[in-house]
Design a protein around this motif. Structure first.
Motif, mmCIF file in Angstrom:
data_model
loop_
_atom_site.group_PDB
_atom_site.id
_atom_site.type_symbol
_atom_site.label_atom_id
_atom_site.label_comp_id
_atom_site.label_asym_id
_atom_site.label_seq_id
_atom_site.Cartn_x
_atom_site.Cartn_y
_atom_site.Cartn_z
ATOM 1 N N PHE A 11 0.806 -1.213 0.000
ATOM 2 C CA PHE A 11 0.000 0.000 0.000
ATOM 3 C C PHE A 11 0.848 1.276 0.000
ATOM 4 C CE2 PHE A 11 -1.994 -3.445 2.385
ATOM 5 C CZ PHE A 11 -3.161 -3.613 1.694
ATOM 6 N N GLY A 12 1.831 1.341 0.888
ATOM 7 C CA GLY A 12 2.539 2.586 1.115
ATOM 8 C C GLY A 12 3.360 3.085 -0.049
ATOM 9 N N LEU A 13 4.144 2.204 -0.668
ATOM 10 C CA LEU A 13 5.068 2.639 -1.710
ATOM 11 C C LEU A 13 4.330 3.205 -2.919
ATOM 12 C CD1 LEU A 13 7.977 2.823 -2.706
ATOM 13 C CD2 LEU A 13 7.749 0.485 -3.586
ATOM 14 N N GLY A 14 3.342 2.492 -3.412
ATOM 15 C CA GLY A 14 2.603 2.955 -4.572
ATOM 16 C C GLY A 14 1.850 4.248 -4.305
ATOM 17 N N LEU A 15 1.208 4.328 -3.139
ATOM 18 C CA LEU A 15 0.464 5.544 -2.806
ATOM 19 C C LEU A 15 1.393 6.740 -2.637
ATOM 20 C CD1 LEU A 15 -2.202 4.231 -0.260
ATOM 21 C CD2 LEU A 15 -2.597 5.042 -2.587
ATOM 22 N N ALA A 16 2.559 6.517 -2.018
ATOM 23 C CA ALA A 16 3.500 7.615 -1.829
ATOM 24 C C ALA A 16 4.008 8.128 -3.178
ATOM 25 C CB ALA A 16 4.670 7.154 -0.963
ATOM 26 N N PHE A 17 4.311 7.216 -4.088
ATOM 27 C CA PHE A 17 4.785 7.643 -5.409
ATOM 28 C C PHE A 17 3.674 8.375 -6.163
ATOM 29 C CE2 PHE A 17 5.620 7.056 -9.919
ATOM 30 C CZ PHE A 17 6.945 7.454 -9.997
ATOM 31 N N PHE A 18 2.456 7.858 -6.095
ATOM 32 C CA PHE A 18 1.304 8.494 -6.732
ATOM 33 C C PHE A 18 1.125 9.921 -6.203
ATOM 34 C CE2 PHE A 18 -3.352 7.443 -8.089
ATOM 35 C CZ PHE A 18 -3.237 8.375 -9.107
ATOM 36 N N LEU A 19 1.236 10.079 -4.891
ATOM 37 C CA LEU A 19 1.091 11.400 -4.279
ATOM 38 C C LEU A 19 2.196 12.340 -4.738
ATOM 39 C CD1 LEU A 19 -0.295 13.304 -2.271
ATOM 40 C CD2 LEU A 19 1.114 12.284 -0.463
ATOM 41 N N ILE A 20 3.425 11.837 -4.825
ATOM 42 C CA ILE A 20 4.544 12.672 -5.263
ATOM 43 C C ILE A 20 4.312 13.186 -6.681
ATOM 44 C CG2 ILE A 20 6.987 12.617 -5.887
ATOM 45 C CD1 ILE A 20 7.402 10.727 -3.509
ATOM 46 N N VAL A 21 3.850 12.297 -7.573
ATOM 47 C CA VAL A 21 3.576 12.712 -8.947
ATOM 48 C C VAL A 21 2.523 13.808 -8.980
ATOM 49 C CG1 VAL A 21 2.644 11.952 -11.166
ATOM 50 C CG2 VAL A 21 4.269 10.512 -9.949
ATOM 51 N N VAL A 22 1.440 13.612 -8.235
ATOM 52 C CA VAL A 22 0.338 14.580 -8.242
ATOM 53 C C VAL A 22 0.784 15.919 -7.656
ATOM 54 C CG1 VAL A 22 -1.929 15.081 -7.257
ATOM 55 C CG2 VAL A 22 -1.458 12.821 -8.203
ATOM 56 N N VAL A 23 1.591 15.891 -6.613
ATOM 57 C CA VAL A 23 2.028 17.125 -5.964
ATOM 58 C C VAL A 23 3.027 17.881 -6.830
ATOM 59 C CG1 VAL A 23 3.327 18.046 -4.000
ATOM 60 C CG2 VAL A 23 1.550 16.331 -3.630
ATOM 61 N N LEU A 24 3.889 17.171 -7.555
ATOM 62 C CA LEU A 24 4.930 17.837 -8.336
ATOM 63 C C LEU A 24 4.410 18.444 -9.637
ATOM 64 C CD1 LEU A 24 8.017 15.468 -7.968
ATOM 65 C CD2 LEU A 24 7.577 17.641 -6.814
ATOM 66 N N VAL A 25 3.336 17.901 -10.175
ATOM 67 C CA VAL A 25 2.829 18.397 -11.464
ATOM 68 C C VAL A 25 2.510 19.894 -11.421
ATOM 69 C CG1 VAL A 25 0.878 18.286 -13.057
ATOM 70 C CG2 VAL A 25 2.047 16.198 -12.373
ATOM 71 N N PRO A 26 1.797 20.409 -10.414
ATOM 72 C CA PRO A 26 1.534 21.863 -10.399
ATOM 73 C C PRO A 26 2.797 22.716 -10.366
ATOM 74 C CG PRO A 26 0.058 20.732 -8.899
ATOM 75 C CD PRO A 26 1.071 19.732 -9.330
ATOM 76 N N PHE A 27 3.871 22.205 -9.762
ATOM 77 C CA PHE A 27 5.118 22.955 -9.756
ATOM 78 C C PHE A 27 5.718 23.032 -11.162
ATOM 79 C CE2 PHE A 27 4.876 21.540 -5.324
ATOM 80 C CZ PHE A 27 5.111 22.739 -4.669
ATOM 81 N N GLY A 28 5.460 22.014 -11.970
ATOM 82 C CA GLY A 28 6.032 21.983 -13.306
ATOM 83 C C GLY A 28 5.222 22.745 -14.342
ATOM 84 N N VAL A 29 3.907 22.712 -14.225
ATOM 85 C CA VAL A 29 3.057 23.332 -15.253
ATOM 86 C C VAL A 29 2.411 24.624 -14.781
ATOM 87 C CG1 VAL A 29 2.588 21.073 -16.247
ATOM 88 C CG2 VAL A 29 0.990 22.033 -14.599
ATOM 89 N N GLY A 30 2.524 24.921 -13.493
ATOM 90 C CA GLY A 30 1.930 26.141 -12.976
ATOM 91 C C GLY A 30 0.641 25.872 -12.222
#
Length: 218
Positions: free
Chosen positions: A19-38
């Motif tokens: 549970f933890g590893l996949g969810l943590a990676f999923f969260l990281i992707v979602v959180v980083l996208v706004p930093f990249g595209v605005g």
């Protein structure tokens, strides 16, 4: 089969591939996208279906190498191969355990992550349906890739290169279902294509995975 399924779920969680590893990676992707595209909510809403599906796909990819690796290392895979349980059933149980420990948590967490990307509320249900229907295909296809690379040292990179092209149709139709749902459009055609990919993979790939495992265990 039930005992094997429970055992694989426990091994996946203890090995850190649950549970933890996949969810943590999923969260990281979602959180980083706004930093990249605005921070533009309109832009985020348009790209949210594709980003969410890509994040789920990559999260599933993280734990594929553990499907058979632990059994290979301790020799239990040879014992399982000689058990009365058919090899096709063994592969199916492995794929189901991977989906339960990786795919299901991603499906359940997707509405929360969709909120972070400003996905319109009407897109939540299509996103849930597409992930619930598409993630089993990711696990079954990934199990086939894991069977191809079992026993190889540092086979994780090779596994990713083998599996990613096979994931592309699922990604395309899954993201299209979520996108059309968010825009209020008809989702019947991409949903049918996604279902066809999933059911086709479930019907055919366990036999291919079992054949590959038999060759690798000789």
């Amino acid at each position: 089969m039930r005992a094997l399924l429970i055992r694989d779920i426990r091994l996946a969680v203890r090995a850190g591939g649950g549970f933890g590893l996949g969810l943590a990676f999923f969260l990281i992707v979602v959180v980083l996208v706004p930093f990249g595209v605005g921070p533009d909510s309109g832009l985020l809403a348009r790209i949210a279906p594709g980003i969410l599906w890509l994040g789920a796909l990559l999260s599933c990819l993280l734990s594929l190498d553990r499907i058979f690796a632990l059994d290979w290392e301790d020799g239990s895979l040879d014992l399982l191969a000689t058990a009365p349980l058919p090899m096709e059933a063994l592969v199916s149980v492995k794929a189901l355990a991977h989906w339960l420990t990786t795919g299901v948590p991603l499906v359940l967490a997707s509405p929360l992550f969709a909120l972070l990307l400003s996905l319109p509320p009407e897109g939540y249900l299509p996103l849930l349906i597409s992930l619930a229907l598409g993630t089993p295909a990711l696990s079954v296809i990934g199990t086939f890739g894991a069977a191809l690379t079992v026993g190889l040292k540092r086979g994780g990179l090779l596994l990713s290169l083998l599996v990613l092209p096979l994931y592309v149709p699922t990604l395309i139709f899954g993201a299209e279902v979520a996108r059309r749902g968010a825009e209020g459009l008809e989702t019947g055609v991409p949903l049918a294509m996604l279902a066809g990919i999933t059911f086709g993979a479930i019907a055919l790939l366990p036999f291919a995975s079992a054949a590959v495992l038999r060759v690798n265990l000789r």
